[in-house]
Design a protein around this motif. Structure first.
Motif, PDB file in Angstrom:
ATOM      1  N   PRO A 142       0.732  -1.107  -0.080  1.00 47.66           N
ATOM      2  CA  PRO A 142       0.128  -0.078  -0.175  1.00 47.66           C
ATOM      3  C   PRO A 142       0.995   1.304  -0.035  1.00 47.66           C
ATOM      4  CG  PRO A 142       0.059  -1.040   2.196  1.00 47.66           C
ATOM      5  CD  PRO A 142       0.733  -1.824   1.252  1.00 47.66           C
ATOM      6  N   SER A 143       0.286   2.469  -0.216  1.00 46.49           N
ATOM      7  CA  SER A 143       1.187   3.746  -0.467  1.00 46.49           C
ATOM      8  C   SER A 143       1.546   4.288   0.962  1.00 46.49           C
ATOM      9  CB  SER A 143       0.423   4.653  -1.374  1.00 46.49           C
ATOM     10  OG  SER A 143      -1.134   4.974  -0.846  1.00 46.49           O
ATOM     11  N   LYS A 144       0.283   3.944   1.956  1.00 40.71           N
ATOM     12  CA  LYS A 144       0.328   4.489   3.172  1.00 40.71           C
ATOM     13  C   LYS A 144       0.213   3.199   4.382  1.00 40.71           C
ATOM     14  CE  LYS A 144      -2.517   7.895   2.916  1.00 40.71           C
ATOM     15  NZ  LYS A 144      -3.163   9.232   3.288  1.00 40.71           N
ATOM     16  N   ILE A 145       1.010   3.150   5.320  1.00 38.10           N
ATOM     17  CA  ILE A 145       0.892   2.112   6.303  1.00 38.10           C
ATOM     18  C   ILE A 145       1.149   2.841   7.699  1.00 38.10           C
ATOM     19  CG2 ILE A 145       1.838   0.012   7.194  1.00 38.10           C
ATOM     20  CD1 ILE A 145       3.214  -0.364   4.654  1.00 38.10           C
ATOM     21  N   LEU A 146       0.234   2.488   8.546  1.00 42.21           N
ATOM     22  CA  LEU A 146       0.231   2.827  10.077  1.00 42.21           C
ATOM     23  C   LEU A 146       0.389   1.671  10.866  1.00 42.21           C
ATOM     24  CD1 LEU A 146      -0.538   4.915  12.306  1.00 42.21           C
ATOM     25  CD2 LEU A 146      -2.708   4.052  12.069  1.00 42.21           C
ATOM     26  N   PHE A 147       1.469   1.869  11.709  1.00 37.29           N
ATOM     27  CA  PHE A 147       1.829   0.814  12.535  1.00 37.29           C
ATOM     28  C   PHE A 147       1.372   0.978  14.085  1.00 37.29           C
ATOM     29  CE2 PHE A 147       4.939  -0.311   9.227  1.00 37.29           C
ATOM     30  CZ  PHE A 147       4.553  -1.642   9.085  1.00 37.29           C
ATOM     31  N   SER A 159      10.841  -5.748  12.519  1.00 35.67           N
ATOM     32  CA  SER A 159      11.450  -6.454  11.166  1.00 35.67           C
ATOM     33  C   SER A 159      10.737  -6.104   9.813  1.00 35.67           C
ATOM     34  CB  SER A 159      10.965  -8.157  11.508  1.00 35.67           C
ATOM     35  OG  SER A 159      11.118  -8.714  10.282  1.00 35.67           O
ATOM     36  N   ILE A 160       9.594  -5.627   9.977  1.00 35.44           N
ATOM     37  CA  ILE A 160       9.103  -5.020   8.735  1.00 35.44           C
ATOM     38  C   ILE A 160       9.472  -3.801   8.476  1.00 35.44           C
ATOM     39  CG2 ILE A 160       6.610  -4.490   7.792  1.00 35.44           C
ATOM     40  CD1 ILE A 160       5.315  -6.409   9.538  1.00 35.44           C
ATOM     41  N   LEU A 161       9.738  -3.060   9.365  1.00 36.46           N
ATOM     42  CA  LEU A 161      10.190  -1.594   8.948  1.00 36.46           C
ATOM     43  C   LEU A 161      11.836  -1.905   8.335  1.00 36.46           C
ATOM     44  CD1 LEU A 161       9.515   0.538  11.980  1.00 36.46           C
ATOM     45  CD2 LEU A 161       8.349   0.588   9.740  1.00 36.46           C
ATOM     46  N   LYS A 170       8.787   3.475  -1.260  1.00 34.51           N
ATOM     47  CA  LYS A 170       8.303   4.918  -1.665  1.00 34.51           C
ATOM     48  C   LYS A 170       7.293   5.628  -0.952  1.00 34.51           C
ATOM     49  CE  LYS A 170      11.885   4.740  -4.194  1.00 34.51           C
ATOM     50  NZ  LYS A 170      13.459   5.346  -3.823  1.00 34.51           N
ATOM     51  N   GLY A 171       6.415   4.820  -0.246  1.00 37.06           N
ATOM     52  CA  GLY A 171       5.346   5.437   0.346  1.00 37.06           C
ATOM     53  C   GLY A 171       5.558   5.856   1.626  1.00 37.06           C
ATOM     54  N   LYS A 172       4.491   6.143   2.764  1.00 35.25           N
ATOM     55  CA  LYS A 172       4.524   6.798   3.755  1.00 35.25           C
ATOM     56  C   LYS A 172       4.113   5.909   4.984  1.00 35.25           C
ATOM     57  CE  LYS A 172       2.381  10.477   6.433  1.00 35.25           C
ATOM     58  NZ  LYS A 172       1.343  11.507   6.479  1.00 35.25           N
ATOM     59  N   VAL A 173       4.836   5.816   6.142  1.00 37.16           N
ATOM     60  CA  VAL A 173       4.834   4.914   7.023  1.00 37.16           C
ATOM     61  C   VAL A 173       4.812   5.783   8.459  1.00 37.16           C
ATOM     62  CG1 VAL A 173       5.723   3.046   8.530  1.00 37.16           C
ATOM     63  CG2 VAL A 173       5.980   3.037   5.930  1.00 37.16           C
ATOM     64  N   THR A 174       3.853   5.564   9.264  1.00 38.56           N
ATOM     65  CA  THR A 174       3.681   6.286  10.528  1.00 38.56           C
ATOM     66  C   THR A 174       3.721   5.200  11.557  1.00 38.56           C
ATOM     67  OG1 THR A 174       2.541   7.890   9.807  1.00 38.56           O
ATOM     68  CG2 THR A 174       2.451   7.557  11.783  1.00 38.56           C
ATOM     69  N   GLU A 202       7.886   7.818  10.078  1.00 40.75           N
ATOM     70  CA  GLU A 202       7.592   8.822  11.029  1.00 40.75           C
ATOM     71  C   GLU A 202       7.449   8.130  12.477  1.00 40.75           C
ATOM     72  OE1 GLU A 202       5.104  12.778  12.310  1.00 40.75           O
ATOM     73  OE2 GLU A 202       4.371  11.303  10.761  1.00 40.75           O
ATOM     74  N   ILE A 203       8.105   8.189  13.361  1.00 42.99           N
ATOM     75  CA  ILE A 203       7.935   7.544  14.782  1.00 42.99           C
ATOM     76  C   ILE A 203       7.459   8.559  15.984  1.00 42.99           C
ATOM     77  CG2 ILE A 203       8.727   6.025  16.606  1.00 42.99           C
ATOM     78  CD1 ILE A 203      10.713   4.878  14.716  1.00 42.99           C
ATOM     79  N   ARG A 204       6.149   8.217  16.333  1.00 40.80           N
ATOM     80  CA  ARG A 204       5.805   8.826  17.374  1.00 40.80           C
ATOM     81  C   ARG A 204       5.691   8.048  18.827  1.00 40.80           C
ATOM     82  NH1 ARG A 204       6.343  14.253  16.640  1.00 40.80           N
ATOM     83  NH2 ARG A 204       5.832  14.548  14.589  1.00 40.80           N
TER      84      ARG A 204
END
Length: 361
Positions: A142-147, A159-161, A170-174, A202-204
């Motif tokens: 997918p283009s955007k993933i939220l963990f 592991s996935i990161l 090339k997408g966006k991961v939060t 991006e990690i919060r």
């Protein structure tokens, strides 16, 4: 040392003793403990302290190891006080790395997690089973993933990161990582290295117990999701953490594509009750009857009496402990549902006795 069985009560025991694989393993083990023709043995080549109660074991497996997919878990067998014990741990490394890694956090009352953190050292051997699990990336990303991670639920996500980084995603991961305090962040340095090296992440960090200036505090809420995502419906979501966090996430993300890996602390899956009296459990393969209270899982109550059936995750995921119930009723502790009285397969790690039972054990 293995000795020749001059006297056996049954011929099948003698024939079992003569299995060529067992003898080959014994002889190879005399040459090198990691050698085997039947078992994946892994040597601990490094131990890294992640937090005060979590360590990463770097492992070099033998030639029988066939690989894994990022996000999967693996059965790990060790010997404790003369008894072989198996638990499932997510791999925190990714397939492209030279060595495997598992990251283990101590759990209150956790036999294996505490033993690993206290006793396992460089040079020790662990036995690994076949990796499994569906907490993995799809073939088409997918283009955007939220963990969403909670506590040691970060390990398969890490592991996935690492895999996404290797694939130059090339997408966006939060990543929203819920943890007790700043000091309890597991794999902290590695996570920050991924952020620096890869532009997609991006990690919060959100702290539940010890607030820290500049960081959010509390637990997963609708407001937190809205704060760090734009159009939440457009994200593919991965959740790994304690039961309450996962339940909350699924309620807030209704309508989203969600993959989840449940991480339970000891006792979290149990519907705690107090009962009077006992129920009889007939073990048909052992030809013995024992009494249990029916207050905890069958697995725990059997172990209390020195009976150790095969088990792994102890939370209803791996199905290692499945056995046939020929008669009687149990409660499924993961759902709170009471079974019928007839024959069926049950998972004894999440089943509590409600009546006299007959089990194929």
């Amino acid at each position: 040392m293995k000795t020749f069985p001059f006297i056996y009560n049954q011929p099948k025991e003698f024939l079992k003793f003569l299995q060529p694989g067992d003898w080959a393993d014994f002889l190879l083990g005399e040459i090198n403990p990691r050698f085997s023709v039947t078992t994946v043995k892994a040597k601990v080549i490094a131990v890294r302290e992640e937090t005060a109660d979590a360590k990463t074991l770097v492992l070099k497996p033998n030639w029988l190891w066939k690989g894994f997919v990022s996000g999967q878990h693996v059965p790990v067998t060790i010997e404790i006080a003369g008894r072989r014990v198996t638990r499932f741990y997510s791999l925190s490394s990714f397939p492209g790395e030279k060595y495997l890694s598992i990251t283990v956090k101590r759990q209150a009352g956790g036999l294996v997690s505490n033993f690993i953190n206290q006793n396992i050292k460089k040079g020790d051997l662990l036995e690994l089973g076949e990796p499994s699990g569906e907490f993995v990336l799809p073939k088409v990303l997918p283009s955007k993933i939220l963990f969403l991670a909670g506590g040691s639920g970060i390990t398969p996500i890490h592991s996935i990161l690492k895999q996404l980084q290797a694939n130059q995603f090339k997408g966006k991961v939060t990543l929203l990582y819920f943890v007790r305090s700043y000091e309890d962040i597991i794999l902290h340095s590695s996570l920050e290295e991924i952020v620096k090296a890869a532009g997609f992440l991006e990690i919060r960090y959100i702290f539940s117990d010890v607030p820290r200036e500049g960081f959010d505090s509390g637990f997963l809420t609708k407001e937190i999701l809205q704060k760090y995502t734009d159009d939440i419906k457009s994200y593919s979501v991965y959740v790994c953490g304690p039961g309450p966090m996962q339940t909350k996430a699924l309620s807030l993300l209704e309508g989203n594509e969600v993959k989840s890996e449940l991480f339970l602390l000891p006792g979290q899956s149990q519907l705690k009750v107090k009962k009077t009296g006992t129920v009889d459990v007939f073990l048909s393969l052992s030809h013995k009857t024992i009494q249990v209270k029916g207050e905890r899982s069958l697995l725990e109550e059997l172990e209390d009496q020195g009976i150790y059936p095969p088990s792994g995750c102890r939370m209803g995921i791996c199905h290692t402990c499945v056995c046939k119930k020929s008669a009687g009723s149990v409660t499924d502790l993961s759902k709170g549902e009471v079974s019928e009285l007839g024959e069926e397969n049950i998972q004894i790690c999440i089943s509590r006795a409600e009546s006299n039972l007959e089990l194929e054990l």
